[in-house]
Write an enzyme that holds these catalytic residues in place. Sequence first.
Site, PDB file in Angstrom:
ATOM      1  N   ARG A   1       0.800  -1.279   0.220  1.00 21.47           N
ATOM      2  CA  ARG A   1       0.033   0.045   0.034  1.00 21.47           C
ATOM      3  C   ARG A   1       0.909   1.088   0.124  1.00 21.47           C
ATOM      4  O   ARG A   1       1.437   1.819   1.158  1.00 21.47           O
ATOM      5  CB  ARG A   1      -1.021   0.080   1.053  1.00 21.47           C
ATOM      6  CG  ARG A   1      -1.772  -1.031   1.231  1.00 21.47           C
ATOM      7  CD  ARG A   1      -2.875  -1.355   2.645  1.00 21.47           C
ATOM      8  NE  ARG A   1      -3.503  -2.155   2.551  1.00 21.47           N
ATOM      9  CZ  ARG A   1      -4.442  -2.458   3.527  1.00 21.47           C
ATOM     10  NH1 ARG A   1      -4.522  -1.744   4.566  1.00 21.47           N
ATOM     11  NH2 ARG A   1      -5.390  -3.444   3.512  1.00 21.47           N
TER      12      ARG A   1
ATOM     13  N   ARG B   1      10.683   5.970   4.391  1.00 22.91           N
ATOM     14  CA  ARG B   1      10.828   7.521   4.524  1.00 22.91           C
ATOM     15  C   ARG B   1      11.347   7.988   5.671  1.00 22.91           C
ATOM     16  O   ARG B   1      12.191   8.879   5.643  1.00 22.91           O
ATOM     17  CB  ARG B   1       9.347   8.179   4.085  1.00 22.91           C
ATOM     18  CG  ARG B   1       8.934   7.692   2.689  1.00 22.91           C
ATOM     19  CD  ARG B   1       7.551   8.216   2.480  1.00 22.91           C
ATOM     20  NE  ARG B   1       7.358   9.730   2.780  1.00 22.91           N
ATOM     21  CZ  ARG B   1       6.124  10.186   3.206  1.00 22.91           C
ATOM     22  NH1 ARG B   1       5.131   9.276   2.916  1.00 22.91           N
ATOM     23  NH2 ARG B   1       6.010  11.577   3.485  1.00 22.91           N
TER      24      ARG B   1
ATOM     25  N   ASP C   1       2.112   4.947  -0.279  1.00 21.25           N
ATOM     26  CA  ASP C   1       1.331   6.398   0.040  1.00 21.25           C
ATOM     27  C   ASP C   1       1.147   7.297  -1.037  1.00 21.25           C
ATOM     28  O   ASP C   1       1.708   7.175  -1.961  1.00 21.25           O
ATOM     29  CB  ASP C   1       2.119   7.126   1.187  1.00 21.25           C
ATOM     30  CG  ASP C   1       2.146   6.123   2.597  1.00 21.25           C
ATOM     31  OD1 ASP C   1       1.230   5.460   2.753  1.00 21.25           O
ATOM     32  OD2 ASP C   1       3.218   6.255   3.532  1.00 21.25           O
TER      33      ASP C   1
ATOM     34  N   TYR D   1      12.548  -1.503  -2.501  1.00 22.03           N
ATOM     35  CA  TYR D   1      12.311   0.008  -2.720  1.00 22.03           C
ATOM     36  C   TYR D   1      13.423   0.699  -3.276  1.00 22.03           C
ATOM     37  O   TYR D   1      14.736   0.414  -2.718  1.00 22.03           O
ATOM     38  CB  TYR D   1      11.633   0.690  -1.247  1.00 22.03           C
ATOM     39  CG  TYR D   1      10.020   0.387  -1.286  1.00 22.03           C
ATOM     40  CD1 TYR D   1       9.189   1.028  -1.493  1.00 22.03           C
ATOM     41  CD2 TYR D   1       9.725  -0.612  -0.381  1.00 22.03           C
ATOM     42  CE1 TYR D   1       7.844   0.891  -1.635  1.00 22.03           C
ATOM     43  CE2 TYR D   1       8.595  -1.097   0.109  1.00 22.03           C
ATOM     44  CZ  TYR D   1       7.495  -0.294  -0.617  1.00 22.03           C
ATOM     45  OH  TYR D   1       6.097  -0.559  -0.312  1.00 22.03           O
TER      46      TYR D   1
END
Length: 267
Positions: free
Chosen positions: A50, A202, A52, A111
């Site tokens: 999911r 992040r 952002d 990522y």
Amino acid sequence: MPRYALKIEYDGRPFVGWQRQPDLPGVQAAVERAIAKLDPVGPEITGAGRTDAGVHATEQVAHVDLSRDWDPYRLGQAINAHLRPHPVAVVAVGPVSDDFHARFSAMERRYLFRLVSRGSPLVHDRGFAWRVRHELDVEAMREGAAFLIGKHDFTAFRSSLCQAKSPVKTLDEIRIVESDYAGGVEFRFYLRARSFLHNQVRSIVGTLERVGSGAWEPERVGAALASRDRAQCGPVSPPDGLYLTGVDYPENPFAASNGAWPGEGGV
């Protein structure tokens, strides 16, 4: 009902994130509306992660159950035709077994975060990389990142809104690559784990940026991790530079096409 895996890429800027939300533009909803044009059941899709608002993907994976059999190439092209003008594309389709689950069958997620250090604003990469004006020490960031490798309680590096049952995760890799960039330097952070907490990547990048700037000593990263206190973490970086770049499964769901359409090279 036959099940298909979809490899999806998207520009996250126009969306509130991957997840479907009432009256708000989500990537999941955009793909579902496109598929509903092809299948009377109006099926729902399930994604591997999911992402952002503002976060991009080069290799999100989702699965969908349809009411009839499709040629994978034709299915992908038909979905893409109905996705226009959204900045979303299905880049590969593969038939999978009924027990394949895009989220729960995943063994690893990868990522990428792009961080650019330069005085001038970004033009072509605006919205696709985080720009800071000051110089960064890549070796200091690598030293700080080393404290995060392995199995840890990442409470300090997750959002207070995170719904994961446990804050314990195993981070397999953080690799930081430095390269030339017009008028500055680009730093690419590559992260691998079976799964991630909400805002974990992040938060890690935002913390390591503080180390690279000289505001934090590398050892402070380890102290923040050990504290299990969100207030001890560095700032959360903006979503601009974050990309979901890969999801691995016990068997490659796109093996038949090697992840490519006819006439294209394999991945």
